[in-house]
Design an enzyme around this catalytic site. Structure first.
Site, PDB file in Angstrom:
ATOM      1  N   HIS A  94     -53.775 -51.306 -22.643  1.00 12.80           N
ATOM      2  CA  HIS A  94     -54.441 -51.258 -23.945  1.00 12.80           C
ATOM      3  C   HIS A  94     -53.468 -51.204 -25.122  1.00 12.80           C
ATOM      4  O   HIS A  94     -53.538 -50.328 -25.977  1.00 12.80           O
ATOM      5  CB  HIS A  94     -55.411 -50.067 -23.998  1.00 12.80           C
ATOM      6  CG  HIS A  94     -56.521 -50.159 -23.006  1.00 12.80           C
ATOM      7  ND1 HIS A  94     -57.596 -49.293 -22.997  1.00 12.80           N
ATOM      8  CD2 HIS A  94     -56.729 -51.021 -21.964  1.00 12.80           C
ATOM      9  CE1 HIS A  94     -58.411 -49.616 -22.009  1.00 12.80           C
ATOM     10  NE2 HIS A  94     -57.894 -50.664 -21.364  1.00 12.80           N
ATOM     11  N   GLU A 121     -67.663 -56.572 -26.240  1.00 14.28           N
ATOM     12  CA  GLU A 121     -68.333 -56.706 -27.521  1.00 14.28           C
ATOM     13  C   GLU A 121     -67.756 -57.818 -28.386  1.00 14.28           C
ATOM     14  O   GLU A 121     -66.549 -58.073 -28.376  1.00 14.28           O
ATOM     15  CB  GLU A 121     -68.220 -55.393 -28.313  1.00 14.28           C
ATOM     16  CG  GLU A 121     -68.915 -54.220 -27.671  1.00 14.28           C
ATOM     17  CD  GLU A 121     -68.795 -52.949 -28.484  1.00 14.28           C
ATOM     18  OE1 GLU A 121     -69.392 -51.927 -28.073  1.00 14.28           O
ATOM     19  OE2 GLU A 121     -68.109 -52.950 -29.540  1.00 14.28           O
ATOM     20  N   TYR A 123     -66.805 -48.478 -35.113  1.00 13.69           N
ATOM     21  CA  TYR A 123     -67.476 -49.332 -34.129  1.00 13.69           C
ATOM     22  C   TYR A 123     -67.843 -48.603 -32.841  1.00 13.69           C
ATOM     23  O   TYR A 123     -68.210 -49.234 -31.853  1.00 13.69           O
ATOM     24  CB  TYR A 123     -66.638 -50.595 -33.896  1.00 13.69           C
ATOM     25  CG  TYR A 123     -66.708 -51.469 -35.126  1.00 13.69           C
ATOM     26  CD1 TYR A 123     -67.650 -52.478 -35.225  1.00 13.69           C
ATOM     27  CD2 TYR A 123     -65.921 -51.196 -36.235  1.00 13.69           C
ATOM     28  CE1 TYR A 123     -67.783 -53.226 -36.383  1.00 13.69           C
ATOM     29  CE2 TYR A 123     -66.041 -51.934 -37.411  1.00 13.69           C
ATOM     30  CZ  TYR A 123     -66.980 -52.947 -37.474  1.00 13.69           C
ATOM     31  OH  TYR A 123     -67.129 -53.665 -38.640  1.00 13.69           O
ATOM     32  N   TYR A 139     -65.482 -47.421 -14.762  1.00  8.08           N
ATOM     33  CA  TYR A 139     -65.163 -48.272 -13.619  1.00  8.08           C
ATOM     34  C   TYR A 139     -65.666 -47.658 -12.322  1.00  8.08           C
ATOM     35  O   TYR A 139     -65.913 -48.361 -11.348  1.00  8.08           O
ATOM     36  CB  TYR A 139     -63.658 -48.506 -13.545  1.00  8.08           C
ATOM     37  CG  TYR A 139     -63.155 -49.436 -14.622  1.00  8.08           C
ATOM     38  CD1 TYR A 139     -63.529 -50.775 -14.660  1.00  8.08           C
ATOM     39  CD2 TYR A 139     -62.302 -48.976 -15.618  1.00  8.08           C
ATOM     40  CE1 TYR A 139     -63.076 -51.632 -15.639  1.00  8.08           C
ATOM     41  CE2 TYR A 139     -61.828 -49.829 -16.618  1.00  8.08           C
ATOM     42  CZ  TYR A 139     -62.224 -51.150 -16.624  1.00  8.08           C
ATOM     43  OH  TYR A 139     -61.781 -51.989 -17.605  1.00  8.08           O
TER      44      TYR A 139
END
Length: 398
Positions: free
Chosen positions: A164, A267, A277, A288
Protein backbone atom coordinates in the site's frame (compact mmCIF):
# COMPACT_ATOMS: atom_id res chain seq x y z
CA UNK A 1 -23.41 5.83 -29.70
CA UNK A 2 -22.99 5.46 -25.94
CA UNK A 3 -24.72 2.53 -24.30
CA UNK A 4 -27.58 3.44 -21.96
CA UNK A 5 -28.31 2.76 -18.36
CA UNK A 6 -27.49 -0.32 -16.40
CA UNK A 7 -25.98 1.53 -13.49
CA UNK A 8 -27.31 5.02 -12.78
CA UNK A 9 -25.93 6.45 -9.53
CA UNK A 10 -27.30 9.70 -8.08
CA UNK A 11 -26.13 12.62 -5.99
CA UNK A 12 -23.38 13.70 -8.37
CA UNK A 13 -24.98 17.12 -8.65
CA UNK A 14 -23.95 17.74 -5.04
CA UNK A 15 -20.45 16.62 -5.86
CA UNK A 16 -20.27 19.05 -8.77
CA UNK A 17 -21.22 21.83 -6.38
CA UNK A 18 -18.50 20.58 -4.07
CA UNK A 19 -15.97 20.89 -6.87
CA UNK A 20 -16.98 24.51 -7.42
CA UNK A 21 -16.85 25.27 -3.69
CA UNK A 22 -13.51 23.53 -3.26
CA UNK A 23 -14.55 21.02 -0.58
CA UNK A 24 -17.61 19.41 0.99
CA UNK A 25 -18.87 16.61 3.23
CA UNK A 26 -21.84 15.12 1.42
CA UNK A 27 -24.99 13.61 2.89
CA UNK A 28 -24.83 9.89 2.01
CA UNK A 29 -26.72 9.03 -1.15
CA UNK A 30 -27.67 5.57 -0.01
CA UNK A 31 -26.44 2.11 -0.98
CA UNK A 32 -24.48 1.52 -4.15
CA UNK A 33 -25.19 -1.64 -6.10
CA UNK A 34 -21.86 -3.47 -6.59
CA UNK A 35 -21.05 -4.57 -10.12
CA UNK A 36 -19.27 -7.74 -11.10
CA UNK A 37 -18.95 -9.18 -14.59
CA UNK A 38 -20.20 -7.07 -17.49
CA UNK A 39 -20.54 -7.42 -21.27
CA UNK A 40 -17.52 -7.21 -23.55
CA UNK A 41 -16.67 -4.00 -25.38
CA UNK A 42 -16.62 -4.23 -29.19
CA UNK A 43 -14.66 -2.58 -31.97
CA UNK A 44 -11.08 -2.68 -30.67
CA UNK A 45 -7.91 -4.71 -31.05
CA UNK A 46 -4.69 -4.89 -29.00
CA UNK A 47 -1.33 -4.51 -30.75
CA UNK A 48 1.98 -5.39 -29.09
CA UNK A 49 4.37 -2.44 -29.02
CA UNK A 50 7.18 -3.55 -26.68
CA UNK A 51 7.93 -6.63 -24.59
CA UNK A 52 10.65 -7.41 -22.07
CA UNK A 53 9.64 -4.92 -19.37
CA UNK A 54 9.96 -6.18 -15.80
CA UNK A 55 6.77 -5.31 -13.92
CA UNK A 56 6.29 -1.93 -15.60
CA UNK A 57 4.31 0.55 -13.49
CA UNK A 58 3.77 3.80 -15.41
CA UNK A 59 4.54 5.56 -18.67
CA UNK A 60 4.86 9.15 -19.85
CA UNK A 61 5.42 10.68 -23.30
CA UNK A 62 8.22 13.09 -24.06
CA UNK A 63 7.59 15.99 -26.47
CA UNK A 64 10.06 14.35 -28.86
CA UNK A 65 7.87 11.24 -29.11
CA UNK A 66 9.79 8.81 -26.90
CA UNK A 67 8.15 7.19 -23.89
CA UNK A 68 9.49 6.88 -20.37
CA UNK A 69 8.48 3.65 -18.60
CA UNK A 70 9.12 2.83 -14.95
CA UNK A 71 9.87 -0.74 -13.90
CA UNK A 72 8.99 -1.57 -10.32
CA UNK A 73 12.41 -3.11 -9.46
CA UNK A 74 13.86 0.39 -9.89
CA UNK A 75 14.70 1.02 -13.55
CA UNK A 76 13.58 3.85 -15.80
CA UNK A 77 13.40 2.79 -19.45
CA UNK A 78 13.05 4.61 -22.76
CA UNK A 79 10.93 3.42 -25.68
CA UNK A 80 12.02 4.96 -28.99
CA UNK A 81 10.49 4.22 -32.41
CA UNK A 82 8.61 1.23 -31.04
CA UNK A 83 11.68 -0.40 -29.49
CA UNK A 84 13.02 -0.60 -25.95
CA UNK A 85 16.34 1.18 -25.49
CA UNK A 86 18.65 -1.41 -23.96
CA UNK A 87 20.33 0.74 -21.31
CA UNK A 88 18.16 2.11 -18.44
CA UNK A 89 18.26 5.80 -17.58
CA UNK A 90 21.01 6.43 -15.00
CA UNK A 91 20.57 8.41 -11.80
CA UNK A 92 17.39 6.84 -10.39
CA UNK A 93 17.57 6.53 -6.57
CA UNK A 94 17.76 3.13 -4.92
CA UNK A 95 14.32 1.75 -4.13
CA UNK A 96 12.58 -1.07 -2.32
CA UNK A 97 11.81 -3.49 -5.13
CA UNK A 98 9.61 -5.84 -3.08
CA UNK A 99 5.88 -6.42 -2.87
CA UNK A 100 4.01 -3.28 -3.91
CA UNK A 101 7.12 -1.16 -3.50
CA UNK A 102 9.62 0.04 -6.06
CA UNK A 103 9.82 2.70 -8.73
CA UNK A 104 6.24 3.67 -9.42
CA UNK A 105 4.55 6.64 -11.06
CA UNK A 106 6.18 9.20 -13.35
CA UNK A 107 4.99 12.52 -14.81
CA UNK A 108 6.65 15.39 -16.64
CA UNK A 109 6.65 18.87 -15.14
CA UNK A 110 4.10 21.04 -17.00
CA UNK A 111 7.05 23.18 -18.17
CA UNK A 112 9.20 20.19 -19.13
CA UNK A 113 10.08 21.75 -22.47
CA UNK A 114 11.79 24.54 -20.57
CA UNK A 115 13.18 22.83 -17.42
CA UNK A 116 13.48 19.10 -18.39
CA UNK A 117 12.12 18.10 -14.94
CA UNK A 118 10.67 14.62 -14.39
CA UNK A 119 8.70 13.78 -11.21
CA UNK A 120 8.50 10.23 -9.89
CA UNK A 121 7.58 8.20 -6.80
CA UNK A 122 9.36 5.28 -5.22
CA UNK A 123 9.45 3.22 -2.04
CA UNK A 124 12.41 3.97 0.21
CA UNK A 125 13.74 2.61 3.49
CA UNK A 126 13.78 -0.90 4.92
CA UNK A 127 11.15 -3.58 5.35
CA UNK A 128 10.87 -2.49 8.98
CA UNK A 129 10.51 1.25 8.26
CA UNK A 130 9.68 2.62 4.81
CA UNK A 131 7.62 5.20 2.99
CA UNK A 132 6.70 6.62 -0.39
CA UNK A 133 8.95 9.40 -1.64
CA UNK A 134 8.30 12.01 -4.29
CA UNK A 135 11.41 13.11 -6.17
CA UNK A 136 12.35 14.99 -9.30
CA UNK A 137 15.34 15.03 -11.61
CA UNK A 138 16.46 16.71 -14.79
CA UNK A 139 16.40 14.46 -17.85
CA UNK A 140 19.47 14.73 -20.06
CA UNK A 141 18.93 15.82 -23.66
CA UNK A 142 20.11 12.40 -24.85
CA UNK A 143 17.75 10.67 -22.33
CA UNK A 144 20.66 8.75 -20.79
CA UNK A 145 20.44 10.06 -17.22
CA UNK A 146 18.67 12.03 -14.53
CA UNK A 147 20.73 14.73 -12.83
CA UNK A 148 20.05 17.15 -9.96
CA UNK A 149 17.83 14.50 -8.37
CA UNK A 150 16.18 15.77 -5.19
CA UNK A 151 13.61 14.33 -2.81
CA UNK A 152 10.69 16.74 -2.56
CA UNK A 153 8.56 14.87 -0.05
CA UNK A 154 8.86 11.84 2.24
CA UNK A 155 5.54 10.48 3.44
CA UNK A 156 5.00 10.09 7.18
CA UNK A 157 4.62 8.19 9.37
CA UNK A 158 6.91 5.35 8.35
CA UNK A 159 5.36 1.93 7.94
CA UNK A 160 6.58 -1.66 7.89
CA UNK A 161 6.23 -4.22 5.09
CA UNK A 162 5.85 -3.80 1.34
CA UNK A 163 2.15 -3.00 0.93
CA UNK A 164 0.00 0.00 0.00
CA UNK A 165 2.42 2.63 -1.23
CA UNK A 166 -0.36 4.14 -3.37
CA UNK A 167 1.66 6.51 -5.52
CA UNK A 168 -0.36 7.92 -8.45
CA UNK A 169 0.45 11.49 -9.49
CA UNK A 170 -1.76 14.06 -11.23
CA UNK A 171 -0.99 17.66 -12.19
CA UNK A 172 -3.78 20.21 -11.73
CA UNK A 173 -4.23 23.24 -14.01
CA UNK A 174 -2.92 25.59 -11.30
CA UNK A 175 0.45 23.81 -11.35
CA UNK A 176 -0.06 21.89 -8.10
CA UNK A 177 0.43 18.13 -7.89
CA UNK A 178 -1.79 15.45 -6.35
CA UNK A 179 -0.07 12.44 -4.74
CA UNK A 180 -2.25 9.45 -3.79
CA UNK A 181 -1.07 7.28 -0.89
CA UNK A 182 -2.04 3.94 0.60
CA UNK A 183 -3.01 3.37 4.22
CA UNK A 184 0.11 1.43 5.24
CA UNK A 185 -0.98 -2.16 4.70
CA UNK A 186 -3.29 -4.99 5.70
CA UNK A 187 -3.66 -6.60 9.13
CA UNK A 188 -1.58 -7.47 11.04
CA UNK A 189 0.49 -4.43 9.90
CA UNK A 190 0.51 -1.79 12.60
CA UNK A 191 1.56 1.85 12.84
CA UNK A 192 1.99 3.38 16.29
CA UNK A 193 0.39 0.32 17.89
CA UNK A 194 -2.82 0.37 15.82
CA UNK A 195 -3.78 -1.44 12.65
CA UNK A 196 -2.17 0.48 9.82
CA UNK A 197 -5.49 1.11 8.07
CA UNK A 198 -6.60 3.35 10.96
CA UNK A 199 -4.12 5.92 9.60
CA UNK A 200 -6.57 6.71 6.81
CA UNK A 201 -8.81 8.56 9.30
CA UNK A 202 -6.00 10.22 11.28
CA UNK A 203 -5.71 13.79 10.07
CA UNK A 204 -2.14 14.25 11.25
CA UNK A 205 -1.03 11.24 9.16
CA UNK A 206 -0.38 11.21 5.42
CA UNK A 207 -1.22 7.51 5.01
CA UNK A 208 -4.52 6.75 3.28
CA UNK A 209 -4.67 10.27 1.85
CA UNK A 210 -4.35 12.30 -1.30
CA UNK A 211 -1.84 15.10 -0.79
CA UNK A 212 -1.64 18.33 -2.76
CA UNK A 213 1.76 19.95 -3.16
CA UNK A 214 3.42 22.73 -5.08
CA UNK A 215 5.97 21.67 -7.70
CA UNK A 216 8.67 22.40 -5.09
CA UNK A 217 7.04 20.00 -2.61
CA UNK A 218 5.79 22.80 -0.35
CA UNK A 219 2.21 23.24 0.89
CA UNK A 220 -0.24 25.30 -1.20
CA UNK A 221 -1.76 28.10 0.87
CA UNK A 222 -5.31 27.12 -0.20
CA UNK A 223 -5.20 23.45 0.82
CA UNK A 224 -8.46 22.56 2.62
CA UNK A 225 -6.95 21.89 6.08
CA UNK A 226 -4.02 24.28 6.00
CA UNK A 227 -5.39 26.40 8.88
CA UNK A 228 -6.77 23.60 11.05
CA UNK A 229 -4.69 22.69 14.13
CA UNK A 230 -3.71 19.02 14.32
CA UNK A 231 -4.28 18.34 10.61
CA UNK A 232 -1.42 17.74 8.22
CA UNK A 233 -1.50 20.73 5.85
CA UNK A 234 -0.60 18.62 2.79
CA UNK A 235 -3.84 16.60 3.05
CA UNK A 236 -6.33 17.17 0.23
CA UNK A 237 -8.64 14.17 0.79
CA UNK A 238 -8.68 11.34 3.34
CA UNK A 239 -10.24 7.97 4.08
CA UNK A 240 -8.59 5.99 1.28
CA UNK A 241 -7.27 2.43 1.35
CA UNK A 242 -4.97 2.36 -1.67
CA UNK A 243 -5.59 4.56 -4.69
CA UNK A 244 -3.96 3.24 -7.86
CA UNK A 245 -5.48 5.53 -10.48
CA UNK A 246 -6.12 9.27 -10.82
CA UNK A 247 -7.67 11.00 -13.82
CA UNK A 248 -9.07 14.45 -14.58
CA UNK A 249 -11.83 15.43 -16.99
CA UNK A 250 -10.33 18.46 -18.76
CA UNK A 251 -13.76 19.89 -19.66
CA UNK A 252 -15.50 19.74 -16.28
CA UNK A 253 -12.47 19.59 -14.00
CA UNK A 254 -13.85 16.49 -12.23
CA UNK A 255 -11.13 14.39 -10.63
CA UNK A 256 -11.68 10.64 -10.49
CA UNK A 257 -9.84 7.99 -8.46
CA UNK A 258 -10.05 4.22 -8.29
CA UNK A 259 -8.89 2.34 -5.22
CA UNK A 260 -8.55 -1.15 -3.88
CA UNK A 261 -10.91 -2.56 -1.34
CA UNK A 262 -9.97 -5.60 0.72
CA UNK A 263 -12.04 -8.62 -0.36
CA UNK A 264 -14.33 -6.92 -2.86
CA UNK A 265 -15.50 -3.37 -2.33
CA UNK A 266 -13.11 -1.75 -4.82
CA UNK A 267 -14.21 1.82 -5.49
CA UNK A 268 -14.46 4.49 -8.15
CA UNK A 269 -14.64 7.88 -6.43
CA UNK A 270 -15.19 11.46 -7.49
CA UNK A 271 -12.70 13.50 -5.47
CA UNK A 272 -13.42 16.89 -3.94
CA UNK A 273 -11.01 18.85 -1.79
CA UNK A 274 -11.50 18.15 1.91
CA UNK A 275 -13.60 15.05 1.29
CA UNK A 276 -13.52 12.00 3.57
CA UNK A 277 -14.06 8.78 1.61
CA UNK A 278 -14.79 6.56 4.56
CA UNK A 279 -12.08 3.90 4.80
CA UNK A 280 -12.12 1.93 7.09
CA UNK A 281 -15.20 3.36 8.89
CA UNK A 282 -17.49 2.91 5.88
CA UNK A 283 -16.70 0.29 3.26
CA UNK A 284 -18.22 -2.38 1.05
CA UNK A 285 -15.15 -4.56 1.70
CA UNK A 286 -14.79 -7.46 4.07
CA UNK A 287 -11.62 -8.91 5.55
CA UNK A 288 -9.53 -11.30 3.47
CA UNK A 289 -10.43 -13.78 6.22
CA UNK A 290 -14.16 -13.05 5.49
CA UNK A 291 -14.68 -11.10 8.73
CA UNK A 292 -16.37 -7.71 9.01
CA UNK A 293 -14.28 -4.56 8.65
CA UNK A 294 -17.15 -2.17 9.35
CA UNK A 295 -20.93 -2.63 9.63
CA UNK A 296 -21.34 0.60 7.65
CA UNK A 297 -21.23 1.15 3.91
CA UNK A 298 -22.16 4.83 4.29
CA UNK A 299 -21.86 7.35 7.12
CA UNK A 300 -22.79 11.02 7.58
CA UNK A 301 -19.97 13.37 6.64
CA UNK A 302 -18.31 10.76 4.42
CA UNK A 303 -18.51 10.62 0.64
CA UNK A 304 -19.93 7.48 -0.93
CA UNK A 305 -18.29 5.75 -3.89
CA UNK A 306 -19.75 6.26 -7.35
CA UNK A 307 -19.08 2.64 -8.35
CA UNK A 308 -18.30 -0.40 -6.21
CA UNK A 309 -16.71 -3.48 -7.78
CA UNK A 310 -17.46 -6.82 -6.07
CA UNK A 311 -15.93 -9.38 -6.62
CA UNK A 312 -12.61 -7.55 -6.63
CA UNK A 313 -11.62 -5.62 -9.74
CA UNK A 314 -8.19 -4.71 -8.23
CA UNK A 315 -8.00 -1.31 -9.93
CA UNK A 316 -4.79 0.14 -11.32
CA UNK A 317 -4.22 2.95 -13.85
CA UNK A 318 -7.18 5.19 -14.62
CA UNK A 319 -7.74 7.14 -17.86
CA UNK A 320 -10.28 9.80 -18.78
CA UNK A 321 -10.43 9.42 -22.55
CA UNK A 322 -10.53 12.60 -24.65
CA UNK A 323 -9.09 11.33 -27.95
CA UNK A 324 -10.35 10.95 -31.50
CA UNK A 325 -9.36 7.34 -32.25
CA UNK A 326 -12.45 6.03 -30.41
CA UNK A 327 -15.01 8.85 -30.77
CA UNK A 328 -17.79 6.82 -29.16
CA UNK A 329 -15.62 6.39 -26.05
CA UNK A 330 -14.76 10.06 -25.68
CA UNK A 331 -15.66 11.28 -22.19
CA UNK A 332 -15.49 7.82 -20.58
CA UNK A 333 -13.24 6.39 -17.89
CA UNK A 334 -10.97 3.38 -18.40
CA UNK A 335 -9.95 1.55 -15.23
CA UNK A 336 -7.21 -1.05 -15.41
CA UNK A 337 -7.68 -4.24 -13.40
CA UNK A 338 -4.97 -6.42 -11.94
CA UNK A 339 -7.15 -9.28 -10.71
CA UNK A 340 -9.73 -9.33 -13.51
CA UNK A 341 -7.05 -8.88 -16.20
CA UNK A 342 -9.13 -6.37 -18.08
CA UNK A 343 -9.83 -2.71 -18.59
CA UNK A 344 -13.25 -1.64 -17.41
CA UNK A 345 -14.84 1.08 -19.56
CA UNK A 346 -17.11 3.21 -17.39
CA UNK A 347 -19.64 4.94 -19.63
CA UNK A 348 -20.28 8.51 -18.38
CA UNK A 349 -22.71 11.16 -19.49
CA UNK A 350 -21.78 14.85 -19.72
CA UNK A 351 -22.77 15.39 -16.07
CA UNK A 352 -20.51 12.61 -14.79
CA UNK A 353 -23.30 10.10 -14.18
CA UNK A 354 -22.49 6.44 -14.78
CA UNK A 355 -24.58 4.90 -17.54
CA UNK A 356 -22.98 1.47 -17.68
CA UNK A 357 -19.78 -0.54 -17.92
CA UNK A 358 -18.05 -2.80 -20.44
CA UNK A 359 -15.00 -5.03 -20.27
CA UNK A 360 -11.93 -4.92 -22.51
CA UNK A 361 -10.50 -8.34 -21.71
CA UNK A 362 -6.74 -8.58 -22.23
CA UNK A 363 -5.84 -11.72 -20.26
CA UNK A 364 -3.02 -10.06 -18.31
CA UNK A 365 -2.72 -8.01 -15.15
CA UNK A 366 -3.13 -4.37 -16.18
CA UNK A 367 -0.99 -1.81 -14.37
CA UNK A 368 -1.36 1.44 -16.31
CA UNK A 369 -3.73 2.89 -18.91
CA UNK A 370 -2.83 6.11 -20.78
CA UNK A 371 -3.97 8.05 -23.82
CA UNK A 372 -1.20 8.57 -26.35
CA UNK A 373 -0.63 11.71 -28.41
CA UNK A 374 -2.07 9.77 -31.36
CA UNK A 375 -5.39 9.24 -29.56
CA UNK A 376 -4.86 5.50 -29.09
CA UNK A 377 -4.98 3.87 -25.64
CA UNK A 378 -1.72 2.47 -24.31
CA UNK A 379 -1.56 -0.23 -21.66
CA UNK A 380 1.17 -1.70 -19.44
CA UNK A 381 0.86 -5.29 -18.23
CA UNK A 382 2.15 -6.15 -14.77
CA UNK A 383 4.23 -9.24 -15.53
CA UNK A 384 7.80 -10.43 -15.17
CA UNK A 385 7.96 -10.09 -18.95
CA UNK A 386 5.64 -7.12 -19.11
CA UNK A 387 4.35 -5.61 -22.31
CA UNK A 388 3.33 -2.25 -23.69
CA UNK A 389 0.15 -2.64 -25.74
CA UNK A 390 -1.75 -0.23 -27.96
CA UNK A 391 -5.53 -0.40 -28.32
CA UNK A 392 -6.69 0.55 -31.82
CA UNK A 393 -10.06 0.52 -33.58
CA UNK A 394 -10.77 -2.88 -35.09
CA UNK A 395 -10.05 -2.89 -38.83
CA UNK A 396 -13.17 -2.34 -40.91
CA UNK A 397 -15.09 -0.80 -38.06
CA UNK A 398 -17.45 1.94 -39.23
Amino acid sequence: MKSRSRLVLGALGLLALGLAAGWMARVPSGPVTPTGAVEDAKGWRAVDVVAGLEHPWALAWLPSGEMLVTERPGRLRVVRDGALVSRPVAGVPETIGQGHGGLMDIVLHPDFGYNRLVYFTYGAGTMEANSTRLARGRLADDLSSLTDVEVLHTVHPLKAGAQHFGSRLLWLPDGTLLLALGDGGNPPNRVDGELAREQAQKRDSQLGKVLRLRDSGSVPADNPFVSEPGVDPHVWTLGHRNIQGLARDPASGRIWANEHGSRGGDELNLLVAGGNYGWPRATYSIEYTFGTISPHTSLPGMIDPVVVWTPAHAPSGLLFYAGDAFPEWRGDLFSGALKRKEIRRVDLDADGRVLGQESIRLGARIRDVRQGPDGFIYVLTDEKNGRLLRLEPEPGRE
